[in-house]
Design a protein around this motif. Structure first.
Motif, PDB file in Angstrom:
ATOM      1  N   ASN A 198       4.120  -0.755  11.777  1.00  0.00           N
ATOM      2  CA  ASN A 198       3.193  -0.289  10.749  1.00  0.00           C
ATOM      3  C   ASN A 198       1.869   0.026  11.436  1.00  0.00           C
ATOM      4  O   ASN A 198       1.347  -0.820  12.164  1.00  0.00           O
ATOM      5  CB  ASN A 198       2.990  -1.364   9.683  1.00  0.00           C
ATOM      6  CG  ASN A 198       4.285  -1.673   8.955  1.00  0.00           C
ATOM      7  OD1 ASN A 198       4.980  -0.767   8.502  1.00  0.00           O
ATOM      8  ND2 ASN A 198       4.633  -2.946   8.853  1.00  0.00           N
ATOM      9  N   TYR A 256       8.663  -6.972  13.731  1.00  0.00           N
ATOM     10  CA  TYR A 256       7.585  -6.147  13.171  1.00  0.00           C
ATOM     11  C   TYR A 256       6.347  -6.130  14.077  1.00  0.00           C
ATOM     12  O   TYR A 256       5.862  -7.194  14.459  1.00  0.00           O
ATOM     13  CB  TYR A 256       7.143  -6.695  11.808  1.00  0.00           C
ATOM     14  CG  TYR A 256       8.183  -6.555  10.728  1.00  0.00           C
ATOM     15  CD1 TYR A 256       8.206  -5.435   9.908  1.00  0.00           C
ATOM     16  CD2 TYR A 256       9.137  -7.549  10.508  1.00  0.00           C
ATOM     17  CE1 TYR A 256       9.156  -5.297   8.903  1.00  0.00           C
ATOM     18  CE2 TYR A 256      10.096  -7.423   9.508  1.00  0.00           C
ATOM     19  CZ  TYR A 256      10.098  -6.293   8.711  1.00  0.00           C
ATOM     20  OH  TYR A 256      11.030  -6.163   7.729  1.00  0.00           O
ATOM     21  N   HIS A 279       2.516  -4.900  13.676  1.00  0.00           N
ATOM     22  CA  HIS A 279       1.499  -4.388  12.755  1.00  0.00           C
ATOM     23  C   HIS A 279       0.277  -3.977  13.565  1.00  0.00           C
ATOM     24  O   HIS A 279      -0.366  -4.830  14.186  1.00  0.00           O
ATOM     25  CB  HIS A 279       1.108  -5.449  11.738  1.00  0.00           C
ATOM     26  CG  HIS A 279       2.268  -6.059  11.011  1.00  0.00           C
ATOM     27  ND1 HIS A 279       2.886  -5.437   9.950  1.00  0.00           N
ATOM     28  CD2 HIS A 279       2.948  -7.219  11.207  1.00  0.00           C
ATOM     29  CE1 HIS A 279       3.891  -6.195   9.517  1.00  0.00           C
ATOM     30  NE2 HIS A 279       3.950  -7.277  10.268  1.00  0.00           N
TER      31      HIS A 279
END
Lengths: 414, 414
Positions: A32, A99, A101
């Protein structure tokens, strides 16, 4: 024009992928990132595939668009989480995704937006995603947060510099505090991780019953600690299909553990402004009795603080207590970043909201209810705020009622 | 450094949102865009909300990442379409979403990638999305395509210019062919749309049974036209919850209609290279008998052409025939764009694959099977290729067996 050095971008990407998420061979990765960071993202994708990543997915976000959304969308539409987004999250968890970020947010992003709209939107999102929160909170899959500058953020941190100079200065500060140096970064982090883990061991051996925080600006707070709590910091170990070391926060300086939500008493006064949902809450204080916030005040945006405290059953108590010497690199830089990733590592802090199950022995094997009974706080939220100061004293109380000085004049002394 | 003029970006955004998708009050909009175009996207989001859009969603893509995906991901993983992506599409259609596609692709993006991988990936995606293809093919919701330059594309079009000059030149060419002029753009399009519609009317009044194409480089092709076919071009009218005018292609010069898939005979020779799935197929020819491709050849990447032709039952026939005078603005610019959005508007073209149901009277009320029986081609693909030339002649045959010259020396003469 701000044009970050390509070699430093590559070095930072290596840190993020190898030490940060440490994506494993055959594992998928979701990144992200703000849209301005696409050159850094490209390097991260390259390194991830070199590490054997199965598939990289990138979701870009954009502060400027987010602000336009809040200005123009109805409260109903802002609070609408389409089912496919939940299906996507489930799919990612099934595939044991890790993930990365990349953050970089205008600290004043939502200034002036109706707090009712902001609350409706964030509450809906958190409610929808709560069933999957365990995945990150229990470190089932690896996750990591790094930062990249954007203009609004850079100008907030360096208001007197030109646009380009502010961007460059913030980028330099991010790299410096993230210990990025050409060809030395991974070694820097090996050394840093070891130091933090050595420190955790000392704190874990004391196994304090509570900590008493006191300084000259009004903090006088006793925070009980869960029995068999674990002080963590630096790298962590993931527990899912791809068990491995990873560094959740880059940078990180903190040791942190789990408060006992039955035993928090006294008053705490913030020492840095808190940027929450794009609004800055400054000079606030919280008063606790038997683990619950019973009073609070703020110089600015008290309404937003109220929304946070009244969000759910767990936003009246604490889920994390973290210790950082006042004499730390981020603190010494003298920069107020207006971003928790950095500012929390410059100062002792507490978090309103959920605890990390990893902060107590056997915690990840407990159900949410069992952990809550034990004294671990439960919430959809987890919001850090800073209260460290250069005159902070911390005294630990052991189970045999001995008092041990932990901090003096803002720094560790054990 | 290439830094497009802000006022022209605003003007282009207005064209895309107001004339292009023409988002209606209360309607959601999805924008698909390359990550480099984020400043144009921001302006599009602003204009969309000014028009009363309910919610804008932006999906960014990145050529550089796509190439890395193809280089590194397994064929299996490339061909895996997670269910949440289908759920997302269903949700968007339920909400009567309109779509703005901002394109800008490196024409050589996938050069050298195993064609088997490319085919597996695109086939899987088309199969998964086929049930929802009707939404765009029948103009249920508005959709529009505009372009934004990227470096690889710009250097392909202007190989002898510096990076910045190539980007600027491509941007200038995009704006020129898209009729963007400060404060005049919407008027330009009103006038242009009227001219195209006047021309369609003439062709519709003739109601030709077939068209015979012939030039000096080997094209000698008869294309039957569906009975009661409709020549379309310029703006269209959406048929769903928010009926309104919209311009699917910016730029656009073409008049197009539906071939009769039972009656196509002879040979067609391409006059521009075709960029298909990131690979350039050049100097190719197709031979038809009774509507089916029975032979083909290509100078480069014949294997990729083979994959296209053998994709499904409909990729051996045609779904569109389009007429553009050789003396058109895009053609006159002398620029080979290596992109169908532009190049198809410089030259007469045909499309392998699906027909547009809107190209026959009552077509959108027919089932896919009924339309296929009637002679409308059906496929997961729709790939335009160019065969116009400066000596093209076209003769139309009416139902009472009269021959009418439609094109002479590459240009309309009726």
């Amino acid at each position: 024009m701000f044009k970050p050095d390509k070699e430093l971008i590559k070095e930072f990407a290596k840190l993020a992928i190898v030490n940060g998420v440490n994506v494993q061979s055959g594992q998928p990765l979701v990144i992200n990132a703000p849209v301005e960071a696409y050159e850094l993202v490209r390097e991260c994708v390259k390194v991830a595939y070199q590490q054997g990543c199965e598939k990289v997915t990138v979701n870009y976000n954009d502060d400027v668009k987010t602000r336009l959304d809040y200005e123009n969308m109805s409260e109903n539409e802002l609070a609408n989480v389409p089912n496919w987004q939940i299906e996507r999250k489930k799919y990612e968890i099934e595939k044991a995704t890790c993930y990365l970020h990349i953050i970089g947010e205008d600290p004043d992003l939502l200034a002036g937006i109706d707090p009712v709209k902001i609350k409706a939107s964030s509450l809906a999102r958190m409610k929808a995603m709560q069933p999957y929160q365990y995945y990150t909170m229990n470190n089932i899959g690896q996750w990591s947060i790094i930062a990249y500058p954007n203009l609004a953020w850079a100008k907030k941190v360096f208001p007197n510099k030109s646009d380009d100079d502010a961007l460059q200065a913030l980028w330099d500060a991010i790299l410096y505090t993230s210990r990025v140096e050409l060809d030395k970064t991974l070694d820097n982090w090996d050394k840093h991780n070891k130091e933090i883990h050595d420190h955790s061991k000392i704190m874990n051996d004391y196994n304090f019953k509570s900590l008493h925080f006191k300084n000259s600006i009004g903090t006088d707070l006793t925070v009980g600690l869960i029995k068999d709590h674990i002080w963590e910091g630096g790298y962590d170990i993931s527990k899912g299909e791809f068990p491995c070391r990873f560094n959740p926060n880059i940078p990180t300086e903190e040791l942190f553990t789990m408060p006992d939500r039955y035993h928090i008493d006294g008053k705490v006064v913030s020492t840095k402004p808190l940027s929450y949902n794009g609004v800055i809450i400054s000079q606030f204080s919280l008063t606790f009795k038997d683990g619950q916030i019973v009073d609070y005040d703020a110089l600015d945006n008290k309404e937003v603080l109220k929304n946070l405290i009244e969000m759910d059953k767990g936003t009246k108590s604490l889920g994390e207590v973290a210790l950082i010497s006042y004499d730390s690199p981020i603190s010494n830089s003298g920069i107020l970043f207006y971003d928790t990733l950095f500012d929390e590592n410059a100062s002792c802090h507490l978090a309103i909201g959920a605890c990390y199950p990893t902060n107590v022995k056997g915690g990840t094997d407990l159900t949410a209810d069992e952990l809550y009974e034990l004294g671990g706080n439960d919430s959809m939220e987890h919001v850090d705020f800073m209260f460290g100061s250069n005159d902070m004293s911390i005294v630990g109380l052991t189970y045999d009622d001995k008092e041990v000085e932990v901090f003096k004049n803002g720094n560790f002394i054990i």
